[in-house]
Design an enzyme around this catalytic site. Structure first.
Site, mmCIF file in Angstrom:
data_model
loop_
_atom_site.group_PDB
_atom_site.id
_atom_site.type_symbol
_atom_site.label_atom_id
_atom_site.label_comp_id
_atom_site.label_asym_id
_atom_site.label_seq_id
_atom_site.Cartn_x
_atom_site.Cartn_y
_atom_site.Cartn_z
ATOM 1 N NE ARG A 124 59.565 -61.843 28.398
ATOM 2 C CZ ARG A 124 59.481 -60.659 29.033
ATOM 3 N NH1 ARG A 124 60.404 -60.309 29.913
ATOM 4 N NH2 ARG A 124 58.486 -59.839 28.802
ATOM 5 C CD GLU A 165 58.122 -63.800 33.956
ATOM 6 O OE1 GLU A 165 57.792 -62.621 33.765
ATOM 7 O OE2 GLU A 165 58.204 -64.631 33.052
#
Lengths: 159, 787
Positions: free
Chosen positions: B327, B735
């Protein structure tokens, strides 16, 4: 070690309990009196989650011995509301969404009440620094400060 | 039942607490009253044992001998457990790598690793006794840092690379070229409620575990593996957590497994709650990164070619590091089109605690890397970093086709990019241009105090990059009094997921939110769930709950159509009522009637995210369903004599799509920003030379406090809806806002740069503590003095 018998007034009610000599007030409130609104965040007096007032003085109950509570008047978050009616601070925290996971909330409320009891009209700056001993990991403190400002105004109106 | 035509005058026009309503968190009243029950608040059953872990005091060593004689002799101790007592597998690895032992045997690989457990009659007795074991170690060389691991080529796996174009040729041909290194520290989650699990033994060797976890299913699996039980013998429940932030995605496995082991072995309930200092040492954190870049660009600051080498400290085991490092790579571009790019990722194996998920999951580190590149390019060209950022944005939504500027380094076309217009609006509302000029003028007259300002954008990919995890289930009951009972696989950690999903169900039935009972997450209600992570909670569980609601609604509609002698299409759920042809029913009436007609009032719901796929081997695919965007402007001040600094003002504009609950989403944005700013400024993890974490309590590890809150915080939601078909066109919001905090670091950097007359890049590494700010100021002064 023999247990110690303690008589104290908690949230207006006279209460008695037996505790270990080295037991913290936080543990006694949680484990012996079932006042689990008192939270343990760090156990070292740095986060404020266990905040209560002892004879009007704001303390971290993890740093106070239960035996020291003998003859004292203690207020926890459970003692802020009057029956079903929330204290204005509680109501404003709710309305301003000044909470997320909620585990720091009792400590913030007790600390905020201690501030407003001694200073009914604090500046935003004073609120921010007074509450610097209470850690919150979810919010950015913005709504908490706004809730306290709003509650102080409401308390002044109704005083 | 009434057989009357609808009466508009008495029918409410809108339900209370539907989708889009800024209603308070479902537990808000309990939170303020102090009555919300967290795992440690559950009344302990009689005979409950308390557990403490015995921890390694070496970073890397053979364990030659363990002597528990003093432990057994200590007051209150009931039993000591080691790996030899485990009936099943000695492993709680989340991905089946068998590299996270419950109790280390023979070898310890980080300071603070679990070696054994002590069960005692009180928490204090257990903790005291756990320190009394006599452990004989034989030290081995330890690799502690990224630099040491890179030098020694100590990796969990082979380096991984993807990209597009020909970066080497583009770099060689570029008119301007810069190389640099960016370092950023890790981050302790500091969820205010530490890790805790309570295990209660049941019949037939079954066990129920109350765990503070984001991933009940994985707790179930870990406990089952350790005890050698089938999954159906283990039930896990969590009503709420006192914060998670990724720190309870896998890190709850160990305490739950140990509590269950003690319960199984003793037949007594058993609780393990880490002391805060132990929590710091035992649990993984955000990965610290070292990122090297080599960038070529034109005179306008537009990137022509770039390479990144990302090195992450993963710690002693895999945990989720592979996906986290992936990621970081997926976010190395942030909002910028990189026509020729190669991203290489090194997953460093070190003798430190195994790092784990933390809000953003590697994304923040990747993003901070390229934001520093933007700053370096701007400094080199003497431009406003914002101008460089704008020059590099991906093609805007609606203009991406044929633009040649919409392909990511992982071969996904960006079709929903709104960052340009979002930035334009924030520039306008924050007064960025004027304030930036004002700050420069102010700095020219202020010899000691200096101010800085920075606008940074965010583009964050939504979906688990492991495609199979993008599924969710829900369970909904309608009782005969019309009340609803809602359950789903998502967990509540303060983010308001339960509230949002309940709002979806209320909206579907057009009943007030108060009619929907929110219940604890349990593995026996909704099985085989994914963790509540990757910001996916409301996207996945909201959709699953909606499916369950629509199934029940369809059954009611079919029944009411028959009752009213009309078509099922003519049945409508309106606020507080159900209209069927000429007849009107309340939900309680419809429920009772359905029961009388022997129609099921319970349903599951299931959802799997469409469109996504990812082929890791080729580095190509569509790992994300969509992207969430946002931008922040932070203004800060530094004292150039001490490095002391503070934020003065923050303006944020963030994209939550069509928000399910604006009050809750704004809370996520505010909290995410501050948490991100904390990561990059005040929060410093310090390990000593022996691999022991020195900052293992809030006395030394400083998360932002109330006094750090900027005096001015302006936060707004972007007005737009998700172009993908998500739950009511909302966007995930857990997030993405964390990365808005990058602007806090770069505002300090801008203030530092003023010391050198903005002639060069301040290259301020994170966390930008006062010490690091002061050192950067000194370095710049030295550079200026040297000409």
């Amino acid at each position: 070690m023999s247990n110690i018998h303690v008589t104290t007034t908690v949230n207006g009610d006279v209460m008695e309990f037996l505790c270990e000599p080295d037991e913290s007030l936080m543990d006694a409130l949680r484990d012996r009196l079932s006042l689990t609104g008192v939270k343990e965040g760090c156990g070292s007096g740095d986060c404020g989650a266990c905040s209560v007032t002892v004879d009007g003085r704001l303390v971290c109950s993890c740093l106070v011995l239960a035996a020291e509570a003998e003859g004292c008047k203690i207020t926890t978050v459970e003692g802020l509301a009057k029956g079903d009616k929330l204290h204005p601070l509680q109501q404003k925290f709710l309305e301003h969404a000044a909470l997320q996971c909620g585990i720091c909330t009792p400590g913030f409320l007790v600390a905020s009440k201690a501030l407003l009891d001694r200073n009914p009209n604090p500046t935003e700056h004073e609120i921010r620094y007074w509450l610097a001993g209470n850690l919150c990991r979810c919010t950015g403190y913005d709504k908490i400060v706004r809730a306290v400002v709003d509650a102080a105004a409401e308390l002044r109106r109704t005083a | 039942m009434q057989d009357t035509a609808p009466k508009p005058a008495t029918t409410p026009t809108r339900i209370t607490g539907g989708v889009g309503d800024p209603s308070p968190h479902d537990s808000a009243h309990k939170h303020v009253a102090g009555t919300a029950i967290y795992t440690d608040d559950i009344p302990e059953p009689p005979g409950t044992l308390h557990i403490a872990l015995g921890l390694s005091t070496r970073a890397h060593a053979e364990v030659l001998a363990l002597d528990f004689s003093q432990v057994h002799a200590a007051s209150g101790v009931v039993a000591v457990f080691t790996a030899a007592d485990i009936p099943g597998r000695n492993d709680v690895s989340p991905i089946g790598k068998s590299d996270d032992p419950v109790f280390a045997t023979g070898l310890v690989e980080h300071y603070g690793q679990s070696l054994f457990a002590v069960a005692a009659t009180s928490m204090l007795a257990a903790r005291r006794a756990a320190r009394l074991a006599d452990v004989i170690y034989k030290d081995k060389p330890a690799i502690l840092t990224v630099d040491e691991a890179m030098d020694a080529k100590s990796f969990l796996s082979d380096p991984y690379t993807f990209g597009i174009g020909d970066p080497d040729a583009a770099l060689a041909a570029a008119p301007h070229r810069l190389k640099g290194r960016v370092r950023m520290g890790g981050q302790e989650h500091f969820y205010l409620e530490g890790q805790v699990a309570l295990a209660i033994p049941g019949e037939d060797g079954d066990v129920t575990v109350h765990s503070s976890t984001q991933h009940p299913t994985e707790i179930q699996h870990s406990v089952a593996h350790v005890l050698g039980l089938p999954f159906n013998a283990v039930t896990v429940e969590v009503r709420r957590m006192g914060g998670g932030f990724g720190g309870k995605e896998t890190q709850g496995n160990l305490p739950a497994a140990v509590a269950a082991l003690v319960a199984a072995k003793t037949g007594r309930p058993a609780k393990l709650r880490y002391d805060r200092d132990d929590d710091f040492e035992v649990t993984g954190k955000r990965h610290d990164f070292r990122i090297d870049y080599d960038v070529g660009f034109d005179a306008g600051g537009r990137i022509l070619g770039i390479t990144f080498e990302q090195a992450a400290r993963c710690g002693m085991s895999f945990d989720l590091s592979m996906a986290i490092c992936d990621r970081a790579m997926f976010h190395a571009d942030n909002c910028y089109f990189l026509p020729n790019v190669r991203i290489t990722s090194y997953r460093c194996k070190t003798n430190t605690v195994s790092n784990t998920a933390f809000r953003g999951f590697g994304g923040p580190q990747g993003m901070a890397g390229i934001e520093r590149v933007m700053e370096a390019i701007a400094a080199k060209l003497g431009k406003d970093p914002l101008a460089v950022r704008r020059a590099n944005f991906y093609a805007a939504k609606g203009k991406s086709a044929g633009s040649g500027r919409s392909l990511t380094p992982y071969h996904m076309e960006i079709e929903d990019c709104i960052i340009g217009e979002l930035t334009d609006e924030l520039v306008r509302t924050s007064g960025y241009e004027k304030r930036r000029a004002g700050i420069r003028a102010w700095n020219a007259k202020s010899p000691i105090l200096k101010r800085g300002i920075s606008l940074t954008p965010v583009k964050f990919g939504i979906s688990f990059t492991n495609t199979l995890m993008n599924q969710a289930g829900a369970l909904l009951h309608l009782y005969t009094d019309g009340s609803l009972h809602l359950n789903h696989g998502g967990t509540e950690m303060g983010q308001g997921l339960f509230q949002k999903v309940a709002q979806v169900v209320a909206e579907e039935f057009q009943c007030d939110l108060s009619n929907v009972k929110i219940t604890a997450t349990r593995t026996d209600k909704v099985p085989n769930t994914s963790p509540t992570a990757a910001s996916s909670g409301s996207d996945l569980n909201g959709m699953a709950a909606r499916e369950a609601a629509r199934t029940i609604k369809m059954r009611l509609a079919e029944m009411l159509a028959v009752e009213a002698g009309t078509d099922v299409e003519a049945v409508r759920f309106i606020p507080g009522r159900i209209i069927a042809g000429r007849r009107t029913f309340t939900l309680p009436e419809a429920a009772a009637l359905a029961h009388a007609r022997r129609i099921s009032l319970s349903s599951t719901g299931y959802y799997a995210t469409p469109k996504i796929h990812w082929d890791r081997a080729s580095g190509k695919g569509r790992p994300f369903f969509y992207f969430a965007y946002g931008a922040a402007v932070t203004e800060s001040a530094i004292d150039t004599l001490t490095g002391e600094n503070r934020m003065l003002r923050v303006d944020i504009l963030h994209d939550a799509g069509r928000s399910l609950n604006p009050a809750i989403d704004l809370g996520q944005i505010e909290g995410g920003f501050i948490q991100g700013a904390g990561w990059l400024t005040t929060e410093e993890l310090v390990w000593d030379g022996k691999g022991r974490l020195s900052t293992h309590a809030p006395s030394t590890y400083k998360i932002p406090a109330c006094s750090d809150r900027p005096p001015v915080m302006n936060m707004s939601l972007w007005h737009g809806e998700n172009s993908e078909d998500t739950i009511y066109r909302s966007k995930a919001v857990g997030e993405p806002p964390l990365m808005l905090g990058i602007s806090a670091l770069l505002a300090l950097s801008d203030a530092v740069a003023s010391v050198g007359g903005y002639a060069g890049d301040a290259a301020l590494d994170a966390p930008a503590t006062p010490e690091r700010v002061l050192m950067a100021v000194q370095a710049l002064k030295t550079r200026v003095a040297a000409g």
